[in-house]
Design an enzyme around this catalytic site. Structure first.
Site, mmCIF file in Angstrom:
data_model
loop_
_atom_site.group_PDB
_atom_site.id
_atom_site.type_symbol
_atom_site.label_atom_id
_atom_site.label_comp_id
_atom_site.label_asym_id
_atom_site.label_seq_id
_atom_site.Cartn_x
_atom_site.Cartn_y
_atom_site.Cartn_z
ATOM 1 N N SER A 1 36.846 40.745 29.662
ATOM 2 C CA SER A 1 36.817 39.370 30.149
ATOM 3 C C SER A 1 36.027 38.425 29.245
ATOM 4 O O SER A 1 36.157 37.211 29.360
ATOM 5 C CB SER A 1 36.231 39.311 31.569
ATOM 6 O OG SER A 1 34.868 39.688 31.568
ATOM 7 N N LYS B 1 28.893 36.797 32.151
ATOM 8 C CA LYS B 1 29.806 35.652 32.104
ATOM 9 C C LYS B 1 29.067 34.428 31.561
ATOM 10 O O LYS B 1 27.849 34.414 31.463
ATOM 11 C CB LYS B 1 30.343 35.319 33.514
ATOM 12 C CG LYS B 1 31.209 36.396 34.133
ATOM 13 C CD LYS B 1 32.543 36.513 33.446
ATOM 14 C CE LYS B 1 33.463 37.489 34.175
ATOM 15 N NZ LYS B 1 32.979 38.899 34.064
#
Length: 218
Positions: free
Chosen positions: A131, A169
């Protein structure tokens, strides 16, 4: 390492410096006075005097006034490459709260350049999934992190979601929520209430997968 000049050092000083260079290169650690005295066949006091002389002449630098750790200096009076490293724990699982080391499961260590990674109490996490590949962080990489309980917009962070699930993230604070944004178009940003997220650290570098090549995230 600085060149050992015959006019700058005595024969014994050259011998001690060469010994320290070999020991640090082979073990990554400064030998104790007892070990150095035994290996060199001289007294503890003599080793101490010789080390002090090498410090005075600019060949060695002690990490702290009373520290046993010595750094061999290069031509620019910086720590030579052979001793510019530190071990950082790879954390197997994150739980809430800092300091982290009292609670976490360790999954080994990773060696990084101490001149680049200077933060205190660094920890690292092995990345699972793709990701964050747009930021140069790939599956199997190890993210080196600086412990933090806050973040600035745009920083890549380690966040603990609902006190249990850890994720890496990009962080953004919005008016009424936190957005955690991936760096891969195949994944969507996620929104969380302020009380659902705990920031545990900022990613300050990445060690690349099985080859162990350090680099900075984008």
């Amino acid at each position: 390492m600085k060149p050992i000049s015959s006019t700058d050092l005595t024969e014994t000083q050259r011998r001690v410096l060469a010994y320290l260079h070999r020991e640090i290169r082979s073990t990554g650690r400064t030998p104790s006075l007892r070990k150095a005295a035994g290996d060199l066949g001289i007294s503890h006091a003599a080793v101490g005097r010789l080390i002090k002389a090498l410090e005075t002449k600019g060949y060695l630098r002690r990490e702290g006034r009373y520290s046993r750790v010595l750094h061999i200096l290069n031509r620019a009076d910086e720590t030579a490459g052979l001793h510019r490293f530190r071990e950082v724990a790879v954390i197997g699982r994150i739980t809430a709260g800092l300091p982290m080391y009292a609670q976490q499961e360790w999954a080994g260590t990773v060696v990084v350049d101490a001149e680049i990674y200077r933060g205190r109490d660094l920890f690292s996490l092995r990345i699972r999934g793709d990701s964050m590949r747009g930021a140069g962080i790939f599956d199997g990489d190890i993210a080196v992190c600086e412990p933090r309980q806050f973040a600035e917009n745009g920083e890549i962070v380690v966040a603990l979601i609902h006190g249990d699930e850890a994720t890496v993230k990009r962080f953004f604070r919005r008016g009424d929520h936190i957005e955690l944004r991936p760096e891969n178009a195949a994944y969507q940003p996620t929104r969380y209430a302020f009380d659902e997220i705990l920031i545990q650290g900022k990613v300050v570098g990445v060690v690349r997968g099985p080859k162990g090549i350090p680099h900075r995230p984008v």
